[in-house]
Scaffold this active site. Structure first.
Site, PDB file in Angstrom:
ATOM      1  N   LYS A  35      17.075  12.798  43.113  1.00  0.00           N
ATOM      2  CA  LYS A  35      17.381  12.284  41.771  1.00  0.00           C
ATOM      3  C   LYS A  35      17.509  10.751  41.830  1.00  0.00           C
ATOM      4  O   LYS A  35      17.624  10.173  42.922  1.00  0.00           O
ATOM      5  CB  LYS A  35      18.688  12.908  41.268  1.00  0.00           C
ATOM      6  N   ARG A 131      33.924  18.517  35.720  1.00  0.00           N
ATOM      7  CA  ARG A 131      32.878  17.632  35.209  1.00  0.00           C
ATOM      8  C   ARG A 131      31.792  18.508  34.591  1.00  0.00           C
ATOM      9  O   ARG A 131      31.524  18.438  33.401  1.00  0.00           O
ATOM     10  CB  ARG A 131      32.345  16.770  36.356  1.00  0.00           C
ATOM     11  N   TYR A 261      28.922 -21.267  42.157  1.00  0.00           N
ATOM     12  CA  TYR A 261      29.557 -21.237  40.830  1.00  0.00           C
ATOM     13  C   TYR A 261      31.063 -21.089  40.949  1.00  0.00           C
ATOM     14  O   TYR A 261      31.552 -20.271  41.738  1.00  0.00           O
ATOM     15  CB  TYR A 261      29.024 -20.053  40.015  1.00  0.00           C
ATOM     16  N   MET A 309      22.416 -15.217  40.493  1.00  0.00           N
ATOM     17  CA  MET A 309      21.355 -14.279  40.131  1.00  0.00           C
ATOM     18  C   MET A 309      20.258 -14.234  41.197  1.00  0.00           C
ATOM     19  O   MET A 309      19.755 -13.162  41.541  1.00  0.00           O
ATOM     20  CB  MET A 309      20.744 -14.676  38.783  1.00  0.00           C
TER      21      MET A 309
HETATM   22  C1  LIG Z   1      23.921  14.370  43.675  1.00  0.00           C
HETATM   23  C2  LIG Z   1      24.304  15.743  44.008  1.00  0.00           C
HETATM   24  C3  LIG Z   1      24.254  16.219  45.328  1.00  0.00           C
HETATM   25  C4  LIG Z   1      23.993  15.323  46.512  1.00  0.00           C
HETATM   26  O1  LIG Z   1      25.203  14.720  46.862  1.00  0.00           O
HETATM   27  P1  LIG Z   1      25.304  13.730  48.141  1.00  0.00           P
HETATM   28  O2  LIG Z   1      26.727  13.363  48.186  1.00  0.00           O
HETATM   29  O3  LIG Z   1      24.422  12.567  47.831  1.00  0.00           O
HETATM   30  O4  LIG Z   1      24.823  14.520  49.290  1.00  0.00           O
HETATM   31  C5  LIG Z   1      24.509  17.558  45.538  1.00  0.00           C
HETATM   32  N1  LIG Z   1      24.823  18.379  44.521  1.00  0.00           N
HETATM   33  C6  LIG Z   1      24.926  17.954  43.244  1.00  0.00           C
HETATM   34  C7  LIG Z   1      25.297  18.908  42.177  1.00  0.00           C
HETATM   35  C8  LIG Z   1      24.685  16.620  42.937  1.00  0.00           C
HETATM   36  O5  LIG Z   1      24.800  16.187  41.690  1.00  0.00           O
END
Ligand SMILES: *Cc1c(COP(=O)(O)O)cnc(C)c1O
Length: 365
Positions: A35, A131, A261, A309
């Protein structure tokens, strides 16, 4: 000349990290989490490099899955947030995707849809993160509804750790127990259709009891530890991303002179300052504090003053030899992104994932 700020992605490292996930849990299937553009490493290239190794990919949403289909990825893809319309459900099924169902609405919509054949679905259970997921008390009934329908060929129950970044946190043990109890409560006649999934990277590395039918490694594939402290398994990971740039200016300043800065850093001694062509516009964290290490010609030197930047300043007074064009590593194999993240009040996950398009990755194999 092109901008010297660059990222290089080592695909062999990603394959080796994947192999570690496999070795630690040889009996589990692996869902490689790609992802958010493979945590900023480039989902298409990473998926290509992993396709022959993994059992399945996972992304957040259909759009990310379609990006992988467009470049010819054929393995199944799990959508972690499920579908948001009937159209997405249909397209997803056609595209050989599977869905995480996490609300009762999604379950209703799934059960109401026309399916030409039963499919495998994932049901997310909320074991304490609050969540996403079905409340524990409703899990049993939802499983029953899904499994009694003729639409489900296989049901994978999954849940997600909220405190796994600390391998000694008892909250994870509680989540694991709640998850196992939930699985145990499913009537035996459904067991043949049931699978389970709990472990993210932290679970794979540090919680053997969380390694189930499907593991879901994300950050560890990219070679970063999910933990704040050192851990014997996590220490075997190989960081895949190297973020680097070059020195484009050098100057000697007197004690009492300030840099950058807001004059936030003032030299306490006559100092040599190197200006490096990288800044928050390239993905270097603006809130990295004075003292954040960078590698100049392989040696650790401190960032001084504010990150701009396009530029940062480094105190190279203690470096025997330094010249324009010298290589500066912001993070990589010899300077862990997690360490840099600690100086910027964030985590390695964020640093690598939010790299901007301005720096185009090159890949090595
Ligand atoms: C992003 C995610 C993972 C991967 O988690 P990591 O800590 O990056 O290994 C696994 N399961 C779910 C549901 C996630 O959203």
């Amino acid at each position: 000349m092109s901008r010297p700020a660059k990222i290089q992605i080592d695909l062999t490292a990603i394959q080796a990290n994947y192999q570690l996930a496999k070795t630690l849990a040889p009996d589990s299937n692996v869902l490689a989490v790609v992802k958010a553009d493979a945590y900023g490493h480039g989902a298409s290239t990473v998926a290509n490099a992993l396709e022959s190794h993994v059992d399945m990919f996972t992304v957040s949403c259909l759009e990310e899955a379609m990006q992988l289909r467009e470049i010819g990825i054929q393995k199944k893809i799990l959508l972690l947030e499920g579908f948001f319309s009937q159209q997405e459900l249909e397209t997803g099924v056609q595209q050989n995707c599977e869905f995480v169902l996490h609300t009762s609405q999604q379950i209703d919509d799934f059960l109401a849809a026309n399916m030409s054949q039963p499919v495998s679905v994932w049901l997310k259970i909320d074991t304490g993160m609050h969540r996403l997921g079905i409340p524990l008390g409703e899990a049993h009934a939802m499983c029953q509804r899904l499994l009694e329908s003729n639409k489900v060929s296989q049901l994978v129950l999954l849940s997600h750790f909220s405190c796994a970044d600390d391998p000694n946190n008892d909250y994870s043990r509680g989540q694991l127990t709640r998850f196992k109890n939930c699985v145990a409560s499913i009537p035996p006649e459904f067991k043949s259709k049931l699978m389970t999934s709990m472990a993210n990277s932290a679970g794979i590395l540090a919680w053997p009891e969380s390694r189930m039918d499907w593991n879901r490694p994300g950050i560890m594939l990219y070679g970063l530890s999910p933990f704040q402290q050192t851990h014997p398994e996590a220490d075997k990971l190989i960081p895949a991303m190297t973020f680097s740039s070059e020195i484009i200016a050098l100057r000697d300043i007197q004690a009492g002179s300030s840099v950058g800065y807001g004059n936030t850093w003032t030299a306490q001694r006559p100092s040599k300052i190197a200006t490096v062509a990288v800044g928050y516009g390239d993905g270097y964290p603006r809130n990295a504090k004075s003292g954040t290490p960078v590698l100049v010609n392989g040696q650790r030197m401190p960032l001084v003053g504010r990150v701009s930047m396009d530029l940062i300043s480094i105190d190279v007074t203690d470096l025997a030899e330094v010249k324009l064009g010298d290589l500066v590593i912001l993070w990589g194999k010899d300077l862990n992104a997690n360490e840099v993240a600690g100086w910027a009040d964030t985590i390695g996950y964020e640093l690598v994932t939010r790299m901007p398009n301005r720096v185009r990755p090159t890949y090595i194999m």
